[in-house]
Design an enzyme around this catalytic site. Structure first.
Site, PDB file in Angstrom:
ATOM      1  N   ARG A 183     -20.461  -4.519 -32.897  1.00  0.00           N
ATOM      2  CA  ARG A 183     -19.129  -5.138 -32.992  1.00  0.00           C
ATOM      3  C   ARG A 183     -18.224  -4.587 -31.880  1.00  0.00           C
ATOM      4  NH1 ARG A 183     -16.195  -5.599 -38.760  1.00  0.00           N
ATOM      5  NH2 ARG A 183     -16.177  -3.342 -38.780  1.00  0.00           N
ATOM      6  N   ARG A 226     -11.647  -2.067 -33.037  1.00  0.00           N
ATOM      7  CA  ARG A 226     -10.860  -1.415 -34.079  1.00  0.00           C
ATOM      8  C   ARG A 226     -10.910   0.097 -33.882  1.00  0.00           C
ATOM      9  NH1 ARG A 226     -12.505  -4.049 -39.771  1.00  0.00           N
ATOM     10  NH2 ARG A 226     -12.317  -1.865 -40.358  1.00  0.00           N
ATOM     11  N   LYS A 238     -18.405  -8.448 -45.806  1.00  0.00           N
ATOM     12  CA  LYS A 238     -17.452  -8.984 -46.788  1.00  0.00           C
ATOM     13  C   LYS A 238     -16.501  -9.988 -46.142  1.00  0.00           C
ATOM     14  CE  LYS A 238     -15.695  -4.882 -47.506  1.00  0.00           C
ATOM     15  NZ  LYS A 238     -16.486  -3.851 -46.845  1.00  0.00           N
ATOM     16  N   ARG A 247     -10.996  -0.822 -54.180  1.00  0.00           N
ATOM     17  CA  ARG A 247     -11.836   0.165 -53.511  1.00  0.00           C
ATOM     18  C   ARG A 247     -11.930   1.452 -54.310  1.00  0.00           C
ATOM     19  NH1 ARG A 247     -11.479  -1.904 -48.125  1.00  0.00           N
ATOM     20  NH2 ARG A 247     -12.698  -0.715 -46.619  1.00  0.00           N
ATOM     21  N   ARG A 280     -16.001   6.593 -43.201  1.00  0.00           N
ATOM     22  CA  ARG A 280     -15.778   5.399 -44.036  1.00  0.00           C
ATOM     23  C   ARG A 280     -16.945   5.200 -45.003  1.00  0.00           C
ATOM     24  NH1 ARG A 280     -15.168   1.436 -39.379  1.00  0.00           N
ATOM     25  NH2 ARG A 280     -15.104  -0.246 -40.915  1.00  0.00           N
TER      26      ARG A 280
HETATM   27  P1  ADP Z   1     -14.172  -2.154 -43.756  1.00  0.00           P
HETATM   28  O1  ADP Z   1     -14.644  -2.700 -45.055  1.00  0.00           O
HETATM   29  O2  ADP Z   1     -15.020  -2.592 -42.606  1.00  0.00           O
HETATM   30  O3  ADP Z   1     -13.979  -0.659 -43.776  1.00  0.00           O
HETATM   31  P2  ADP Z   1     -11.415  -3.138 -44.146  1.00  0.00           P
HETATM   32  O4  ADP Z   1     -10.703  -4.047 -43.215  1.00  0.00           O
HETATM   33  O5  ADP Z   1     -11.677  -3.662 -45.520  1.00  0.00           O
HETATM   34  O6  ADP Z   1     -12.760  -2.748 -43.389  1.00  0.00           O
HETATM   35  O7  ADP Z   1     -10.597  -1.768 -44.306  1.00  0.00           O
HETATM   36  C1  ADP Z   1     -10.158  -1.008 -43.204  1.00  0.00           C
HETATM   37  C2  ADP Z   1      -9.357   0.206 -43.672  1.00  0.00           C
HETATM   38  O8  ADP Z   1      -8.168  -0.234 -44.345  1.00  0.00           O
HETATM   39  C3  ADP Z   1     -10.034   1.130 -44.689  1.00  0.00           C
HETATM   40  O9  ADP Z   1     -10.876   2.076 -44.065  1.00  0.00           O
HETATM   41  C4  ADP Z   1      -8.819   1.783 -45.367  1.00  0.00           C
HETATM   42  O10 ADP Z   1      -8.247   2.790 -44.567  1.00  0.00           O
HETATM   43  C5  ADP Z   1      -7.822   0.638 -45.421  1.00  0.00           C
HETATM   44  N1  ADP Z   1      -7.936  -0.142 -46.681  1.00  0.00           N
HETATM   45  C6  ADP Z   1      -8.310  -1.453 -46.783  1.00  0.00           C
HETATM   46  N2  ADP Z   1      -8.343  -1.838 -48.062  1.00  0.00           N
HETATM   47  C7  ADP Z   1      -7.993  -0.751 -48.804  1.00  0.00           C
HETATM   48  C8  ADP Z   1      -7.881  -0.499 -50.195  1.00  0.00           C
HETATM   49  N3  ADP Z   1      -8.143  -1.456 -51.085  1.00  0.00           N
HETATM   50  N4  ADP Z   1      -7.519   0.756 -50.586  1.00  0.00           N
HETATM   51  C9  ADP Z   1      -7.265   1.728 -49.708  1.00  0.00           C
HETATM   52  N5  ADP Z   1      -7.372   1.567 -48.384  1.00  0.00           N
HETATM   53  C10 ADP Z   1      -7.733   0.345 -47.917  1.00  0.00           C
END
Ligand code: ADP
Length: 195
Positions: free
Chosen positions: A127, A139, A13, A88, A150
């Site tokens: 990664r 990370r 994404k 999400r 996740r």
């Molecule tokens: P990825 O899609 O690889 O998991 P992101 O950078 O989108 O990575 O998200 C990392 C973390 O940030 C998620 O696992 C969550 O803890 C938090 N997070 C990000 N976006 C949201 C969201 N829209 N709602 C709740 N938590 C979020």
């Protein structure tokens, strides 16, 4: 054009959202990046979110909806945005629809990036290796155990967005296993078809 990009962790994404920002001048609105910035800056939001993110759980809907609402008021979002990692949950998707409606806008397209779990697990491991090789810190949520969580969280909370956007007639699915330029091309074709 307002576009939602969603898919499991590691589906690409962020990579595609950045390319859309370059090619279409659409700002990338990544809640993950915003939350990580808050952690780096040591804000109260960052302090509250850190443990949750390190476990791979979701930060509360109210918090992320609040940061997106604030971000949407900035002038660069006037002609649209790419939502990356948001919504999400169904509650977030409903809140986003309401927010956009209050601004006289709407989601035009929701693109699901579909990738097999095995590939996601491999991508995450790569990664981590690449970041270590480049002298950067991987990370905290890229460990194999956290990635598993996740993925579970994705299938439980986020995958219902597939039906949500399908019911609105906005869902498109792109196979995220193809090489990056091919995924970009598929997304470009969908955007051209929608506009
Ligand atoms: P990825 O899609 O690889 O998991 P992101 O950078 O989108 O990575 O998200 C990392 C973390 O940030 C998620 O696992 C969550 O803890 C938090 N997070 C990000 N976006 C949201 C969201 N829209 N709602 C709740 N938590 C979020």
């Amino acid at each position: 054009m307002n576009l939602v990009l969603f898919g499991p962790p590691g589906a690409g994404k962020g990579t595609q959202a950045k390319l859309l920002m370059e090619h279409r001048s659409l700002p990338q609105l990544s809640t993950g990046d915003m939350l990580r910035r808050a952690i780096t800056e040591g804000t109260e939001l960052g302090r509250n979110a850190k443990a949750i993110m390190d476990r791979g759980d979701l930060v509360s809907d109210d918090i992320v909806i609040g940061i997106v609402a604030e971000r949407l008021n900035q002038p660069d979002c006037a002609s649209g945005a790419v939502f990356d990692g948001f919504p999400r949950t169904i509650a977030q998707a409903e809140a986003l629809d309401r927010l956009l409606q209050s601004l006289g806008k709407k989601i035009d397209l929701a693109i699901e990036l579909k990738v097999n779990d095995e590939v996601l697990i491999e991508r995450s491991a790569n990664r981590v290796k690449e970041m270590i090789a480049a002298g950067q810190n991987p990370r905290a949520d890229d460990t194999p155990e956290t990635l598993r969580n996740r993925l579970d969280v994705y299938y439980r909370n986020t995958a219902p967005l597939i039906a949500y956007y399908r019911n609105q007639g906005k869902l498109k699915t792109v196979h995220g296993m193809a090489p990056i330029p091919e995924v970009t091309k598929s997304i470009a074709a969908l955007l051209d078809g929608a506009s």
